[in-house]
Design an enzyme around this catalytic site. Structure first.
Site, PDB file in Angstrom:
ATOM      1  N   PHE A  71       7.331   4.111   9.441  1.00  0.00           N
ATOM      2  CA  PHE A  71       7.873   2.968  10.173  1.00  0.00           C
ATOM      3  C   PHE A  71       8.310   1.842   9.258  1.00  0.00           C
ATOM      4  O   PHE A  71       8.755   0.823   9.718  1.00  0.00           O
ATOM      5  CB  PHE A  71       6.820   2.436  11.143  1.00  0.00           C
ATOM      6  CG  PHE A  71       6.354   3.486  12.081  1.00  0.00           C
ATOM      7  CD1 PHE A  71       7.083   3.763  13.221  1.00  0.00           C
ATOM      8  CD2 PHE A  71       5.230   4.235  11.813  1.00  0.00           C
ATOM      9  CE1 PHE A  71       6.685   4.755  14.083  1.00  0.00           C
ATOM     10  CE2 PHE A  71       4.830   5.230  12.670  1.00  0.00           C
ATOM     11  CZ  PHE A  71       5.559   5.495  13.805  1.00  0.00           C
TER      12      PHE A  71
ATOM     13  N   LYS B 120       1.706  -3.713   8.989  1.00  0.00           N
ATOM     14  CA  LYS B 120       2.721  -2.655   9.128  1.00  0.00           C
ATOM     15  C   LYS B 120       4.011  -3.363   9.517  1.00  0.00           C
ATOM     16  O   LYS B 120       4.095  -3.949  10.592  1.00  0.00           O
ATOM     17  CB  LYS B 120       2.271  -1.674  10.208  1.00  0.00           C
ATOM     18  CG  LYS B 120       2.999  -0.354  10.191  1.00  0.00           C
ATOM     19  CD  LYS B 120       2.433   0.571  11.255  1.00  0.00           C
ATOM     20  CE  LYS B 120       1.206   1.324  10.826  1.00  0.00           C
ATOM     21  NZ  LYS B 120       1.471   2.579  10.176  1.00  0.00           N
TER      22      LYS B 120
ATOM     23  N   GLU C 222       4.604   3.324   1.925  1.00  0.00           N
ATOM     24  CA  GLU C 222       5.702   3.316   2.888  1.00  0.00           C
ATOM     25  C   GLU C 222       5.388   4.391   3.905  1.00  0.00           C
ATOM     26  O   GLU C 222       5.260   5.558   3.548  1.00  0.00           O
ATOM     27  CB  GLU C 222       6.995   3.627   2.148  1.00  0.00           C
ATOM     28  CG  GLU C 222       8.219   3.459   3.002  1.00  0.00           C
ATOM     29  CD  GLU C 222       9.160   2.376   2.462  1.00  0.00           C
ATOM     30  OE1 GLU C 222      10.063   2.006   3.220  1.00  0.00           O
ATOM     31  OE2 GLU C 222       8.974   1.919   1.323  1.00  0.00           O
ATOM     32  N   GLY C 223       5.224   4.010   5.166  1.00  0.00           N
ATOM     33  CA  GLY C 223       4.973   5.015   6.207  1.00  0.00           C
ATOM     34  C   GLY C 223       6.268   5.357   6.907  1.00  0.00           C
ATOM     35  O   GLY C 223       7.345   4.956   6.472  1.00  0.00           O
TER      36      GLY C 223
ATOM     37  N   LEU D 104       0.831  -1.213   0.000  1.00  0.00           N
ATOM     38  CA  LEU D 104       0.000   0.000   0.000  1.00  0.00           C
ATOM     39  C   LEU D 104       0.857   1.252   0.000  1.00  0.00           C
ATOM     40  O   LEU D 104       0.431   2.311  -0.428  1.00  0.00           O
ATOM     41  CB  LEU D 104      -0.899   0.014   1.244  1.00  0.00           C
ATOM     42  CG  LEU D 104      -1.979  -1.069   1.289  1.00  0.00           C
ATOM     43  CD1 LEU D 104      -2.634  -1.098   2.652  1.00  0.00           C
ATOM     44  CD2 LEU D 104      -3.021  -0.837   0.205  1.00  0.00           C
TER      45      LEU D 104
ATOM     46  N   ASP E  84       1.189  13.153  16.386  1.00  0.00           N
ATOM     47  CA  ASP E  84       1.469  13.308  14.962  1.00  0.00           C
ATOM     48  C   ASP E  84       0.167  13.199  14.170  1.00  0.00           C
ATOM     49  O   ASP E  84       0.116  12.526  13.148  1.00  0.00           O
ATOM     50  CB  ASP E  84       2.472  12.219  14.539  1.00  0.00           C
ATOM     51  CG  ASP E  84       3.255  12.618  13.283  1.00  0.00           C
ATOM     52  OD1 ASP E  84       3.189  13.803  12.904  1.00  0.00           O
ATOM     53  OD2 ASP E  84       3.916  11.749  12.690  1.00  0.00           O
TER      54      ASP E  84
ATOM     55  N   LYS F 196       7.383  -0.493   5.439  1.00  0.00           N
ATOM     56  CA  LYS F 196       6.369  -0.807   4.422  1.00  0.00           C
ATOM     57  C   LYS F 196       5.040  -1.172   5.069  1.00  0.00           C
ATOM     58  O   LYS F 196       4.987  -1.726   6.158  1.00  0.00           O
ATOM     59  CB  LYS F 196       6.839  -1.991   3.579  1.00  0.00           C
ATOM     60  CG  LYS F 196       7.949  -1.636   2.588  1.00  0.00           C
ATOM     61  CD  LYS F 196       7.865  -2.537   1.352  1.00  0.00           C
ATOM     62  CE  LYS F 196       8.808  -2.063   0.257  1.00  0.00           C
ATOM     63  NZ  LYS F 196      10.182  -2.447   0.472  1.00  0.00           N
ATOM     64  N   VAL F 197       3.964  -0.872   4.317  1.00  0.00           N
ATOM     65  CA  VAL F 197       2.629  -1.287   4.748  1.00  0.00           C
ATOM     66  C   VAL F 197       2.015  -2.081   3.608  1.00  0.00           C
ATOM     67  O   VAL F 197       2.027  -1.632   2.460  1.00  0.00           O
ATOM     68  CB  VAL F 197       1.749  -0.069   5.076  1.00  0.00           C
ATOM     69  CG1 VAL F 197       0.388  -0.529   5.556  1.00  0.00           C
ATOM     70  CG2 VAL F 197       2.421   0.772   6.145  1.00  0.00           C
TER      71      VAL F 197
END
Length: 619
Positions: free
Chosen positions: A63, A81, A60-61, A58, A174, A65-66
Site C-alpha cells: 500500500f 502506513k 514498502e508494503g 521500515l 492475503d 511506505k511504512v
C-alpha cells in the site's frame, strides 16, 4: 495422499525458506531495542506527521511506505502506513476507502494489529497502527520446525483472530508470512486485516503475486468471489510450515507451483501426530465447498488442546436468543468513532429487538444484515465484553489488548466533523461487489463512482430523483430518520441454493441459451453461450454471434444468496467460421464492439431476470 519421512531435508528447507520469503521488503522489520528511544531535540521537525516524530522507514508494503514513528508526548512507538491517494484513485473510490478504514478502527482483538487513528491529507491517508517488531517467519527460519505444542499456541492465536474478523464480516484474503508479526511476548499480531477490500474490485486480488505459496486454489485461478474459505487455506499452509519447517507447495517455476496448488499435491511427513495430520488434510482441500470451516477448526480435538479461555469466541447461541442491551458507554464510544447519532443507534437496537420478539429474525440475523449501525454497535459491545472477561481472568494478554491508543494528533478532525461520514456497508458483506452506499449519505460534492458500482448508483440516483420530484407530492422524510436503501448487484434470494440454480437453468432453457456441463469444483457457476440476434444497423451483427456470460451464486450470509452475472466475451458460431478468410477481422470487430457496448450483455441479462421473475410468479 502419499506420506513420506522427510527426516534431514527439513533442516535444509528452513534455509530455502528464508530465500523464499525475504525478498519481500516489508514494513515491520526492525532491529531497534525495546526501550523507548529518547527523541533527539535536534531532530528535523519537518520529519513529523501530526504529533508523530518519524524515526526511520521500515519498508514498502503493497500500500505504500511504512515508517516507524514515536508519539512526541508519550514516546509510544507506532507504525505509520502511508497510502498515496493517487494509487487509490486508480484501483478504487476514495470515499469507500475512508469508510472501510473507519470501520477497521473498531476491530479490537489481542492478536490483530490495532488501527489507532487515521490522519488524512490532500495527497495521503496515513494509518497510525500498533507497532510489532518481529515476524513469525523469521522466528521459524531461526528455529526450524517447531514442536507441536509451540506451533499449536501460535495457530490458536491466528485462528481466533481470523474467526473474530469473519464474525464481523471482514475476510483477510492475503494471510502470508509478512502479515504475521510478533510482539515482545511472542504473541501473534496479524497485520493488514480488511485492507484487501480496499485494493480490489470485481476481479480479485491485484496484490496477491507477492506470496502465491500461501494463496488458495480459487484465488490463483482468478475466481470472482473468494470468501472466508481462502483464509482457512492460507492458515493451513502456515500451520504446515510451522510443523514441517518447509512449504507444502513450492516450485521455482510459477506455473508449476500453481499446478501443485490447484491439484492440492503435497506430502505429510511421518513424524506428524495423527491429530495434526487430520487437521491439515481437512484444511488443504482444493474445493472450497468441502474445506473445513473456521468454526469446525475450533471444535477440532488437536486444536482445542491447552486452548486459553480468552481465545474462545463468545457463546453465539446465548447472544442469538437474548435481547440486545442498550449500553450507554458503547453508544457514546460509537458516536465518537463513527459519527452515528445517539437516537439513531437506540432506535436501531429497539427495532431489532421488536423484530426478534415478534418471532421474526433474531437480533443477530436479519436485522444485522440490513443495518450497518447495528453491526458496528454489536462489534463494539463485544469489545467491551471481551475487556471485562480479560480483566476477570487476569490474563497476561490484557496489557496487549488494552494498550492505550496514542493521544489524537492535533491535525485530526474533531469527532463531530465525521458525523456526515457515509456508513460502512462496503465492509459489511463478504464480497466487494455486494453493496453500494445509499446516496443520501454521500456528501454532494464528492460522489466518486466505482466502475463496478455504476448501475447501482445510477438506480439509486434515479429513485432519489423520483422521490424528490415535487409533482409526486411525496412529503420529504426527515433526513436523520431516512430509511436507507440497499442496492445489490444481481438478484438476491433466500431460497435453497440448488432451487435457485434449478430456476436459472430452467429460465436459460426457455430463452434458448446453452451452457457447459458444470464440474464438481464449479457447481455454483454456469458458463452460458447465447445467440445474440443480428441487427442490420451494425455490420458486425450481420452474422449470428454467440455471447458468453458467467452466472455465479454467492452466499452473502446464512440463508441469503446473490446471483451475479458477468460478461465473458464473444464467440463466432462455428458453422460460419469455416473457410472464412476474413475471420480475424470478424473476431477483431467482435472484440471492439464487446469492449465499447454493454447493451447486448445488459439486454440478455434483463431478459433472463424477467424470465426468472415470470417463473417465480407462475411457480
Amino acid at each position: 495422499m502419499s506420506e513420506q519421512n522427510q527426516g534431514q531435508p527439513d533442516q535444509q528447507h528452513s534455509g530455502d525458506h528464508q530465500h523464499h520469503h525475504h525478498h519481500h521488503h516489508h514494513h515491520h522489520h526492525s532491529q531497534q531495542p525495546a526501550q523507548p528511544i529518547p527523541i533527539d531535540p535536534n531532530v528535523n521537525p519537518a520529519n513529523r506527521i501530526g504529533r508523530y516524530q518519524i524515526i526511520k522507514t521500515l519498508g514498502e508494503g503493497s500500500f505504500g511506505k511504512v515508517k516507524l514513528a514515536q508519539h512526541v508526548g508519550t514516546g509510544q512507538k507506532v507504525a505509520l502506513k502511508i497510502i498515496n491517494r493517487k494509487t487509490l484513485a486508480k484501483s478504487d473510490m476514495q470515499g469507500r476507502v475512508e469508510r472501510e478504514i473507519s470501520y477497521l478502527r473498531l476491530l479490537r482483538h489481542p492478536h490483530i494489529i490495532k488501527l489507532y487513528d487515521v490522519i488524512k491529507s490532500k495527497d495521503e491517508i496515513i494509518m497510525v497502527i500498533e507497532f510489532a517488531g518481529k515476524e513469525l517467519f523469521d522466528y521459524i527460519v531461526q528455529r526450524g520446525k517447531m514442536p507441536e505444542d509451540e506451533a499449536r499456541r501460535f495457530f490458536q492465536q491466528i485462528i481466533a483472530a481470523v474467526e473474530y474478523c469473519h464474525r464481523h464480516k471482514i475476510v483477510h484474503r492475503d494471510l502470508k508470512p509478512e502479515n504475521l508479526l510478533l510482539d515482545d511476548q511472542l504473541n501473534v499480531k496479524i497485520a493488514d486485516f480488511g485492507l484487501s477490500n480496499i485494493m480490489t474490485d470485481g476481479n480479485f486480488l491485484k496484490t496477491s503475486c507477492g506470496s502465491p505459496n500461501y494463496a488458495a486454489p480459487e484465488v490463483i485461478s482468478g475466481k470472482l468471489y473468494a470468501g472466508p474459505e481462502v483464509d482457512v487455506w492460507s492458515s493451513g499452509v502456515i500451520l504446515y510450515v510451522m510443523l514441517c519447517g518447509r512449504l507444502p507447495f513450492d516450485d521455482e517455476f510459477i506455473p508449476a507451483l500453481f499446478k501443485k496448488i490447484s491439484n492440492g499435491v503435497y506430502t505429510l511427513p511421518n513424524y506428524l501426530s495423527p491429530g495434526a495430520k487430520h487437521l491439515l488434510t481437512r484444511m488443504l482441500v482444493v474445493n472450497p465447498l468441502n474445506r473445513i470451516t473456521i468454526h469446525e477448526i475450533m471444535e477440532d480435538e488437536w486444536f482445542k488442546q491447552d486452548m486459553p479461555d480468552y481465545l474462545l469466541p463468545p457463546d453465539l447461541s446465548k447472544i442469538k436468543t437474548s435481547k440486545i442491551d442498550i449500553d450507554e458507554d458503547v453508544i457514546s464510544a460509537l458516536s465518537v468513532t463513527m459519527g452515528y447519532d445517539r437516537d439513531e443507534i437506540i432506535s436501531v437496537i429497539e427495532k431489532a429487538n421488536r423484530e426478534a420478539a415478534a418471532g421474526g429474525a433474531t437480533p443477530t440475523n436479519q436485522s444485522k444484515s440490513t443495518n450497518e449501525v447495528l453491526d458496528a454497535y454489536l462489534l463494539m459491545k463485544e469489545n467491551h465484553t471481551l475487556v471485562k472477561d480479560l480483566k476477570k481472568s487476569k490474563s497476561e494478554n490484557i496489557e496487549s489488548f488494552l494498550s492505550l491508543s496514542p493521544p489524537p494528533s492535533s491535525s485530526f478532525p474533531n469527532p463531530g466533523s465525521t458525523s456526515s461520514a457515509p456508513g460502512v456497508q462496503q465492509s459489511l458483506t463478504y464480497q466487494t461487489l455486494a453493496t453500494v452506499p445509499d446516496l443520501s449519505t454521500l456528501p454532494n460534492s464528492t460522489i466518486a463512482i466505482l466502475p463496478t458500482s455504476l448501475p447501482s448508483i445510477h438506480r439509486a440516483y434515479m429513485m432519489e430523483t423520483k422521490v424528490n420530484d415535487p409533482q409526486q407530492q411525496i412529503p420529504a422524510p426527515q433526513p436523520t430518520k431516512k430509511l436507507k436503501t440497499r442496492w445489490h448487484f444481481g438478484i438476491r434470494s433466500r431460497s435453497y441454493p440448488l432451487d435457485v440454480m434449478g430456476e436459472i437453468y430452467r429460465a436459460l432453457k426457455n430463452l434458448g441459451a446453452e451452457w457447459a456441463k458444470p464440474t464438481e469444483e464449479e457447481l455454483w457457476t454456469i458458463r452460458v453461450r447465447w445467440k445474440y440476434d443480428s441487427t442490420p444497423q451494425l455490420r458486425v451483427w450481420q452474422r449470428t454471434n454467440l455471447m458468453k456470460m458467467q452466472i455465479q451464486l454467492f452466499q452473502l450470509e446464512p440463508n441469503n444468496y446473490l446471483v451475479d452475472f458477468k460478461f465473458d466475451g464473444w464467440e463466432q458460431t462455428s458453422d460460419e467460421s469455416k473457410n472464412d478468410a476474413s475471420l480475424d477481422y470478424k473476431q477483431q470487430d467482435l472484440d471492439e464492439v464487446g469492449s465499447f457496448s454493454a447493451y447486448p450483455f445488459l439486454h440478455l441479462a434483463t431478459r433472463l431476470i424477467m424470465e426468472l421473475a415470470v417463473n417465480s410468479q407462475s411457480g
